[in-house]
Design an enzyme around this catalytic site. Structure first.
Site, PDB file in Angstrom:
ATOM      1  N   LYS A 280      -2.547 -19.840   8.858  1.00 44.25           N
ATOM      2  CA  LYS A 280      -1.128 -19.779   9.193  1.00 44.25           C
ATOM      3  C   LYS A 280      -0.948 -20.151  10.670  1.00 44.25           C
ATOM      4  O   LYS A 280      -1.686 -19.666  11.522  1.00 44.25           O
ATOM      5  CB  LYS A 280      -0.618 -18.351   8.910  1.00 44.25           C
ATOM      6  CG  LYS A 280       0.882 -18.275   8.743  1.00 44.25           C
ATOM      7  CD  LYS A 280       1.309 -17.030   7.983  1.00 44.25           C
ATOM      8  CE  LYS A 280       2.817 -16.939   7.933  1.00 44.25           C
ATOM      9  NZ  LYS A 280       3.318 -15.943   7.004  1.00 44.25           N
ATOM     10  N   GLU A 365       9.467  -5.114  -4.319  1.00 44.53           N
ATOM     11  CA  GLU A 365      10.645  -4.251  -4.156  1.00 44.53           C
ATOM     12  C   GLU A 365      10.842  -3.333  -5.363  1.00 44.53           C
ATOM     13  O   GLU A 365      11.212  -2.156  -5.198  1.00 44.53           O
ATOM     14  CB  GLU A 365      11.900  -5.091  -3.924  1.00 44.53           C
ATOM     15  CG  GLU A 365      11.979  -5.766  -2.558  1.00 44.53           C
ATOM     16  CD  GLU A 365      11.166  -7.048  -2.454  1.00 44.53           C
ATOM     17  OE1 GLU A 365      10.585  -7.480  -3.476  1.00 44.53           O
ATOM     18  OE2 GLU A 365      11.104  -7.633  -1.358  1.00 44.53           O
ATOM     19  N   ARG A 393      16.292  -7.008  -6.549  1.00 48.18           N
ATOM     20  CA  ARG A 393      15.162  -6.929  -7.479  1.00 48.18           C
ATOM     21  C   ARG A 393      14.975  -5.536  -8.070  1.00 48.18           C
ATOM     22  O   ARG A 393      14.368  -5.383  -9.118  1.00 48.18           O
ATOM     23  CB  ARG A 393      13.860  -7.251  -6.733  1.00 48.18           C
ATOM     24  CG  ARG A 393      13.732  -8.639  -6.251  1.00 48.18           C
ATOM     25  CD  ARG A 393      12.771  -9.349  -7.136  1.00 48.18           C
ATOM     26  NE  ARG A 393      12.906 -10.768  -7.021  1.00 48.18           N
ATOM     27  CZ  ARG A 393      11.934 -11.582  -6.614  1.00 48.18           C
ATOM     28  NH1 ARG A 393      10.765 -11.090  -6.280  1.00 48.18           N
ATOM     29  NH2 ARG A 393      12.139 -12.860  -6.588  1.00 48.18           N
TER      30      ARG A 393
END
Ligand SMILES: Cc1ncc(C[n+]2csc(CCOP(=O)(O)OP(=O)(O)O)c2C)c(N)n1
Length: 623
Positions: A280, A365, A393
């Site tokens: 990353k 979630e 969600r």
């Protein structure tokens, strides 16, 4: 510049090997330069430059379908599909979206923004291809962070039965926004370690073979003793055992190796997972060192990586984080949960101070909500800090696991209202509606910094499910003289006059106050009420105010359908109160990306538009 030779999809196929290496560097420079001005997702995009290039070399767009998970890492894909020019207006109103958008390009196969959807969508594409007798490849690209989301496993479970090709690219950079968490992350780590071990072993074998006479037999002996440890030598057993072919791990910054892996993956008549290792922030040191900071960034100075915008004052998120830390110091039953958004939700300090009472559940979630319900049932006081749009969600879990049992879970709902540049998928404009339709749920929203602090304390002491919703950005510091304690169901009257009464919720009080000032300047008498409670609404104040006002105006940054205004109107109608109601909020449509002030103007939620609507309505009534 090689980049100047890329005008549309498949142009990349005209380049030779050397040019491809140069192109990768040029794309990185391009992204750093553009994002340093506009802001956007940087670190994830720098990590997938070669991976995206290899996919564009190995597949045929737009015939083949690439589905990006979350979609925040699709910038190189945009560069390679004729959208370089769009980067000047990236995420601006009317400009290019920061996520894939079908309406933006036929090379964008699926709209995204929320995580863990790519395997389900890809599988849908595969089954559609089979039923319609089409011939193209489907490639879903999912990060290791997004693989912590339950939906990804539901999709893998289904994909395992496939009898036709479906390529799942696992882009593993060991990071979600923060370092990734959980068992799957550990498992992927073990594959990486096994790979290092295999490389090491190959090196040792090579050296031993060179030992005169005994070398060959030593190697054989070592082979025999190690051969039982299958797991170590056949990586990806978890996927293989499920029925999904595992390929990899592959160096995600080696275009040749990636290209060859895609050619292998294409040959299979089943679902195949290609495990790709990337870094990353690759190629920009500040982002490599602090990938979390450069996950999503505002404008910054390239030389230092320093943000250009200076912080001015506490955000609502800061206030939440500080107050929760204070509460946590005295009340050891308070625990905090995040779904992979520790920094974004202001929980970093809590996590540091109270390690054992902090839980990062990953991008999960749904699980986060039910987990909170379990914690509450077990005797603790869980606070789940979560962005409004991502909590969508967890709707069933809020009803089924929290509210039905009336468990005291606090939902600290950040990024409520219009969030701006991330656009449709991230606007937190449904929460008042979806929360207030749930029995046993209390919903509150603060008007300013001090009320935010009071509400966090109030919520933690509350004995049933409660949600506080607040927006991104600086906490309002006006109206500080009104600091009356929070009482259940009670609104707060700030100005009491007659003619028009404005009822507002949360951060829209800042605009409501300005609207009132303008109306006063225009000669109207005007009351201003801070609703505080969206559920249950303060009915008493409505009855009282109906006596000497002709018009009630509600102002909220939520869809009108099911919001605060509808509740006020419904009560007024049910009680047959002698007053008209004008509800101001977000119409029945998605709000795209762009600057928050511009977006508010577009949907008539800015000060001037609100004043106009009120005056028109009032004149109509009094004519
Ligand atoms: C449902 C949902 N929750 C949270 C987020 C916020 N979010 C965006 S990207 C991201 C991390 C994704 O990690 P990974 O898939 O590994 O991609 P990377 O950025 O590391 O390339 C998170 C948590 C989201 N987009 N959707």
């Amino acid at each position: 510049m090689i980049l100047e030779r890329i005008h549309k999809e498949n142009d990349i196929k005209k380049l030779n090997k050397k040019d491809l290496q140069i192109l990768a560097e040029e794309i990185r420079e391009f992204l750093i330069e553009k994002i340093s001005v506009t802001g956007g997702h940087l670190a994830s995009n720098l990590g997938v430059v070669e991976l995206t290039m290899a996919m564009h070399l190995a597949f045929d767009l737009p015939k083949d379908k690439i589905i990006w998970d979350v979609g925040h890492q699709a910038y190189t894909h945009k560069v390679l599909t004729g959208r370089k020019a769009g980067f000047d207006d990236l995420r601006k109103y009317g400009g290019m979206s920061g996520f894939p958008k079908r309406k933006e390009s036929e090379c964008d196969a699926f709209d995204t923004g929320h995580s863990s959807t790519s395997i389900s969508a890809g599988l849908g594409y595969v089954e559609a291809r089979e039923i319609l007798g089409e011939d193209h490849h489907v490639i879903s690209v999912i990060g290791d962070g997004s693989l912590t989301g339950g939906m990804a496993y539901e999709a893998l479970n289904n994909a395992a039965h496939l009898k036709s090709n479906f390529i799942i690219v696992l882009n593993d950079n060991t990071m979600s926004i923060s370092p990734n968490v959980g068992g799957m992350s550990k498992y992927l780590d073990s594959i990486r370690t096994a790979q290092t071990y295999t490389d090491l072993k190959r090196g040792v074998e090579h050296a031993l073979r060179k030992v005169p006479v005994a070398g060959e037999s030593i190697v054989e002996h070592i082979r025999k003793t190690k051969s039982g440890i299958k797991q170590l030598f056949v990586p990806g057993m978890f996927f293989e055992d499920m029925g999904i072919t595992y390929l990899g791990p592959v160096d995600g910054h080696n275009i040749g190796e990636l290209y060859r892996a895609f050619q292998e993956a294409k040959k299979l008549d089943n679902a195949v997972l290609l495990h790709v290792l990337t870094k990353k922030g690759k190629g920009y040191l500040p982002a490599e060192i602090e990938p979390s900071k450069f996950h999503g960034t505002g404008p910054f100075e390239i030389a230092t990586g320093q943000a250009l915008a200076k912080k001015d004052g506490d955000t609502y998120t800061d206030v939440f984080g500080k107050v929760l830390c204070d509460i946590g110091a005295n009340d050891t039953n308070v625990v905090a949960i995040t779904a992979a958004m520790k920094d974004g939700t202001g929980l970093s300090e809590f996590a540091k101070r109270y390690k054992k009472r902090f839980f990062d559940v990953g991008i999960a979630e749904e699980h986060g909500v039910t987990f909170a319900a379990g914690l509450a049932a077990g005797g603790l006081k869980p606070v789940f800090a979560v962005y409004s749009s991502f909590l969508q969600r967890g709707y069933d879990q809020m009803i089924h696991d929290v509210a039905l049992q009336n468990l005291p879970v606090v939902f600290a709902i950040d990024r409520a209202g219009i969030v701006g540049n991330d656009g449709e998928t991230h606007q937190g404009i449904f929460d008042l509606s979806y929360l207030s339709s749930i029995p046993n749920m209390t919903v509150i929203s603060p008007k300013n910094k001090w009320e935010m602090a009071d509400m966090v304390r109030y919520a933690v002491d509350f004995e049933s499910p409660i949600a506080i919703r607040y927006p991104r950005g600086k906490a309002y510091t006006g109206l500080k003289e009104y600091r009356k304690s929070i009482q259940f169901r009670q609104s707060e009257t700030i100005y009491e006059e007659d003619e028009i009464a404005i009822f507002s919720i949360g951060h829209m009080m800042e605009i409501a106050e300005k609207v009132r000032r303008k109306l006063k300047e225009m000669g109207y008498d005007c009351s201003l009420i801070n609703g505080r409670f969206v559920k249950p609404i303060d009915e008493e104040i409505l009855v009282r105010m109906a006596k000497d006002h002709k018009l009630f105006v509600t102002i909220e940054e939520n869809v009108l359908s099911g919001g605060y205004g509808e509740k006020v109107r419904e009560f007024v109608m049910r009680q047959d109160l002698p007053v008209n109601v004008l509800t101001i909020g977000i119409p029945d449509e998605y709000v795209e990306h762009g600057n928050i002030d511009i977006l508010r103007k577009e949907i008539m939620l800015d000060e001037d538009s609100i004043v106009k609507q009120i005056v028109t309505q009032y004149i109509g009534l009094t004519r």
